[in-house]
Design a protein around this motif. Sequence first.
Motif, short mmCIF file in Angstrom:
data_model
loop_
_atom_site.label_atom_id
_atom_site.label_comp_id
_atom_site.label_asym_id
_atom_site.label_seq_id
_atom_site.Cartn_x
_atom_site.Cartn_y
_atom_site.Cartn_z
N LYS A 58 19.09 11.41 -7.59
CA LYS A 58 18.06 12.06 -6.80
C LYS A 58 18.68 13.14 -5.90
CE LYS A 58 14.97 9.41 -4.84
NZ LYS A 58 14.35 8.28 -4.11
N VAL A 59 17.99 14.27 -5.82
CA VAL A 59 18.47 15.42 -5.06
C VAL A 59 17.43 15.80 -4.01
CG1 VAL A 59 19.19 17.84 -5.18
CG2 VAL A 59 19.77 16.25 -7.04
N LEU A 60 17.89 16.16 -2.82
CA LEU A 60 17.04 16.71 -1.77
C LEU A 60 17.49 18.13 -1.49
CD1 LEU A 60 14.94 16.58 0.53
CD2 LEU A 60 16.75 15.60 1.99
N VAL A 61 16.56 19.07 -1.53
CA VAL A 61 16.85 20.47 -1.25
C VAL A 61 16.05 20.90 -0.03
CG1 VAL A 61 16.74 22.84 -2.12
CG2 VAL A 61 17.32 20.97 -3.68
N HIS A 62 16.75 21.20 1.06
CA HIS A 62 16.07 21.76 2.22
C HIS A 62 15.80 23.25 1.99
CE1 HIS A 62 16.34 18.15 4.57
NE2 HIS A 62 17.66 18.12 4.53
N ALA A 63 14.74 23.77 2.61
CA ALA A 63 14.30 25.15 2.37
C ALA A 63 14.07 25.35 0.87
CB ALA A 63 15.30 26.15 2.91
N GLY A 64 13.30 24.44 0.30
CA GLY A 64 13.14 24.40 -1.15
C GLY A 64 12.46 25.59 -1.77
N ALA A 65 11.68 26.36 -0.98
CA ALA A 65 10.97 27.52 -1.55
C ALA A 65 11.79 28.80 -1.48
CB ALA A 65 9.64 27.72 -0.83
N SER A 66 12.99 28.75 -0.93
CA SER A 66 13.86 29.92 -0.86
C SER A 66 14.34 30.31 -2.25
CB SER A 66 15.06 29.61 0.03
OG SER A 66 15.88 28.62 -0.60
N GLY A 67 15.07 31.41 -2.33
CA GLY A 67 15.63 31.81 -3.61
C GLY A 67 16.57 30.77 -4.18
N VAL A 68 17.49 30.26 -3.35
CA VAL A 68 18.41 29.22 -3.80
C VAL A 68 17.64 27.95 -4.11
CG1 VAL A 68 20.33 27.73 -3.11
CG2 VAL A 68 20.42 30.17 -2.61
N TYR A 97 13.47 43.89 4.08
CA TYR A 97 14.23 42.92 4.86
C TYR A 97 13.39 42.29 5.95
CZ TYR A 97 18.60 43.76 2.48
OH TYR A 97 19.58 43.81 1.52
N ALA A 98 12.41 43.04 6.48
CA ALA A 98 11.50 42.46 7.46
C ALA A 98 10.69 41.33 6.83
CB ALA A 98 10.57 43.54 8.02
N GLU A 99 10.26 41.52 5.58
CA GLU A 99 9.54 40.45 4.90
C GLU A 99 10.44 39.25 4.67
OE1 GLU A 99 6.91 39.41 0.91
OE2 GLU A 99 7.65 41.46 1.19
N LEU A 100 11.67 39.47 4.24
CA LEU A 100 12.61 38.36 4.01
C LEU A 100 12.82 37.57 5.30
CD1 LEU A 100 14.56 36.98 2.00
CD2 LEU A 100 16.34 38.54 2.81
N GLU A 101 12.89 38.27 6.42
CA GLU A 101 13.21 37.61 7.70
C GLU A 101 12.06 36.77 8.22
OE1 GLU A 101 16.08 38.68 11.41
OE2 GLU A 101 14.84 40.30 10.62
N THR A 102 10.85 36.94 7.68
CA THR A 102 9.74 36.09 8.11
C THR A 102 9.91 34.63 7.68
OG1 THR A 102 8.43 36.45 6.09
CG2 THR A 102 8.16 38.07 7.91
N ASN A 103 10.79 34.39 6.71
CA ASN A 103 10.97 33.04 6.15
C ASN A 103 9.71 32.53 5.46
OD1 ASN A 103 13.67 32.78 6.97
ND2 ASN A 103 13.06 32.04 8.99
N GLN A 104 8.86 33.45 5.01
CA GLN A 104 7.63 33.06 4.32
C GLN A 104 7.68 33.41 2.83
OE1 GLN A 104 5.24 31.28 5.97
NE2 GLN A 104 6.80 31.35 7.56
N VAL A 105 8.82 33.92 2.37
CA VAL A 105 8.93 34.34 0.96
C VAL A 105 9.24 33.12 0.10
CG1 VAL A 105 10.19 35.76 -0.69
CG2 VAL A 105 9.71 36.64 1.61
N SER A 106 8.43 32.86 -0.90
CA SER A 106 8.70 31.80 -1.87
C SER A 106 9.28 32.44 -3.12
CB SER A 106 7.41 31.04 -2.19
OG SER A 106 6.92 30.37 -1.05
N GLY A 107 10.58 32.28 -3.33
CA GLY A 107 11.24 32.92 -4.46
C GLY A 107 12.11 34.07 -4.00
#
Length: 320
Positions: A137-147, A299-309
């Motif tokens: 079993k794996v847990l990924v924090h910030a799971g909707a990020s690119g990584v 980069y402003a959009e990326l910094e919102t932390n609302q990007v999924s992917g």
Amino acid sequence: MKALQGVDGHVTWVEAERPACDAGQVRIRVAAAGLNRADLLQMKGLYPPPPGASPYMGLECAGVIAEVGAGTAWQVGDRVCALLASGAMAEEVIVDARHVLPVPEGLSLHEAAALPEVYATAWLNIFQLGGVKAGEKVLVHAGASGVGSAAIQLCKAFGNSVWVSVGSAERLAYCQALGAAGGVVRNQNLDDLEAIGPFNVILDPVGASYGELNLKLLARDGRWVIIGVMGGRKFELDLAQVMAKRAQITGSTLRNRDDAFKAELLSDLRQQVWPLFAEGRLSPQLVDTYPVEFAQAAYAELETNQVSGKLVMIIDPSLA
């Protein structure tokens, strides 16, 4: 040529010296480059490139090979993507030929620009350093990020159930659509992960604010791999609990690894992961593209932390 420079939180498309292509290297005419959180830190002067690397922005790109140095197997005209320590956001880049991958079958150059950094990071930290085994079993924090998006898909492809922590119900639904078994919204029910765990591998870009919880969530002989400190750098660690669980806590970065290490990692990625794109089992999760003229807005959009992917910057719109 031109390249994207970041200074004091702002980016500018500036004139840059055109580097030479030496033995073992290739020159890539860049179509597009992927955005990463490391870029935001570099813009603010908090994460400078390694010594000797390009001073410009960008860790990954895709394009067409325009020149090859002696001793490389690539050909002029090959469609490729590449992992760099910096400088990917430029009209041309010079790259160690071993750090270059073919564009996966069926993908565009724009989609390929979203792959190298996040898939290399997820593969390195879950499968190589984390040593995950089938069925664990794996847990990924910030799971909707690119990584996180890459990690979820890789876990699903290789037979591992994966859970996530995310910032909203919408982002949780996004992760479940990619293959996550479930997860929690961090500001609502983060402690509910205790009922889901324990976890054999935890991929953690958050750091200190999740430290105490991660240790509770870790299974015996579990591996906790820290790849970021968005939630702080210091917390009090109960070493008795580390010993009782026989926990392995690993700090990991990719950018400052040496060329040989990256070459082996990319070779493994090409053999083990790249075929899964052609099979439709992995996808780039490209959310949006921005012309380089609108780099600041990207980069402003990326910094919102609302990007999924992933977000991608278009450098040369004539290349598709």
